[in-house]
Design a protein around this motif. Structure first.
Motif, PDB file in Angstrom:
ATOM      1  N   ARG A   1       0.845  -1.188   0.000  1.00  0.00           N
ATOM      2  CA  ARG A   1       0.000   0.000   0.000  1.00  0.00           C
ATOM      3  C   ARG A   1       0.885   1.243   0.000  1.00  0.00           C
ATOM      4  O   ARG A   1       1.948   1.244   0.623  1.00  0.00           O
ATOM      5  N   SER A   2       0.419   2.276  -0.650  1.00  0.00           N
ATOM      6  CA  SER A   2       1.139   3.544  -0.581  1.00  0.00           C
ATOM      7  C   SER A   2       1.032   4.068   0.847  1.00  0.00           C
ATOM      8  O   SER A   2       0.138   3.687   1.606  1.00  0.00           O
TER       9      SER A   2
ATOM     10  N   ASP B   1      -4.492   6.553   5.626  1.00  0.00           N
ATOM     11  CA  ASP B   1      -5.937   6.758   5.590  1.00  0.00           C
ATOM     12  C   ASP B   1      -6.672   5.605   6.279  1.00  0.00           C
ATOM     13  O   ASP B   1      -7.529   5.836   7.137  1.00  0.00           O
ATOM     14  N   LEU B   2      -6.311   4.378   5.936  1.00  0.00           N
ATOM     15  CA  LEU B   2      -6.975   3.223   6.546  1.00  0.00           C
ATOM     16  C   LEU B   2      -6.676   3.137   8.039  1.00  0.00           C
ATOM     17  O   LEU B   2      -7.573   2.879   8.846  1.00  0.00           O
TER      18      LEU B   2
ATOM     19  N   LEU C   1      -9.307   3.322  11.276  1.00  0.00           N
ATOM     20  CA  LEU C   1      -9.382   2.297  12.322  1.00  0.00           C
ATOM     21  C   LEU C   1      -9.134   2.883  13.708  1.00  0.00           C
ATOM     22  O   LEU C   1      -9.787   2.489  14.682  1.00  0.00           O
ATOM     23  N   LYS C   2      -8.228   3.826  13.807  1.00  0.00           N
ATOM     24  CA  LYS C   2      -7.956   4.443  15.107  1.00  0.00           C
ATOM     25  C   LYS C   2      -9.157   5.251  15.599  1.00  0.00           C
ATOM     26  O   LYS C   2      -9.448   5.264  16.796  1.00  0.00           O
TER      27      LYS C   2
ATOM     28  N   PHE D   1     -15.125   2.142   6.136  1.00  0.00           N
ATOM     29  CA  PHE D   1     -13.799   1.538   6.024  1.00  0.00           C
ATOM     30  C   PHE D   1     -13.818   0.425   4.982  1.00  0.00           C
ATOM     31  O   PHE D   1     -12.948   0.356   4.104  1.00  0.00           O
ATOM     32  N   ASN D   2     -14.837  -0.454   5.059  1.00  0.00           N
ATOM     33  CA  ASN D   2     -14.957  -1.557   4.104  1.00  0.00           C
ATOM     34  C   ASN D   2     -15.107  -1.045   2.677  1.00  0.00           C
ATOM     35  O   ASN D   2     -14.505  -1.587   1.752  1.00  0.00           O
TER      36      ASN D   2
END
Length: 105
Positions: free
Chosen positions: A19-20, A26-27, A31-32, A68-69
């Motif tokens: 992943r970049s 971003d992901l 999640l945080k 997120f999904n």
């Protein structure tokens, strides 16, 4: 693995995805935020918050997880699926078809 890439290894298989930094950040940020929302609900429960107030926050977490999904799925289709199809690995289509019902529960 270059400085601008993060490699994620799946715990249940041999597949992995680079992943970049931007996508990774971003992901992880999403999640945080979700993790913080869950901790917030724990605090609400500890303080005997009203059930409806907790349910509203749970609904917000569900929406955040769905978001997120969607982001992860869009990234997956745009990279992994597209690359595999270009390389002649059409089985990735069935993999996607198989996972979609799990995401739509």
């Amino acid at each position: 693995m270059g400085e601008d890439k993060k490699e994620e290894v799946c715990c249940c298989c041999e597949k992995h995805k680079e992943r970049s930094d931007k996508e990774y950040r971003d992901l992880m940020n999403r999640l945080k935020r979700i993790e913080g929302q869950v901790r917030g609900i724990q605090g609400m429960l500890e303080k005997d918050a009203y059930c409806i107030d907790i349910l509203v926050q749970v609904s917000a977490i569900n929406a955040a997880l769905n978001s997120f999904n969607k982001k992860l799925l869009a990234n997956h289709i745009g990279t992994c699926v597209a690359e595999n199809i270009r390389e002649g690995h059409d089985e990735v289509i069935q993999e996607l078809v198989d996972v979609l019902p799990k995401l739509m529960k």
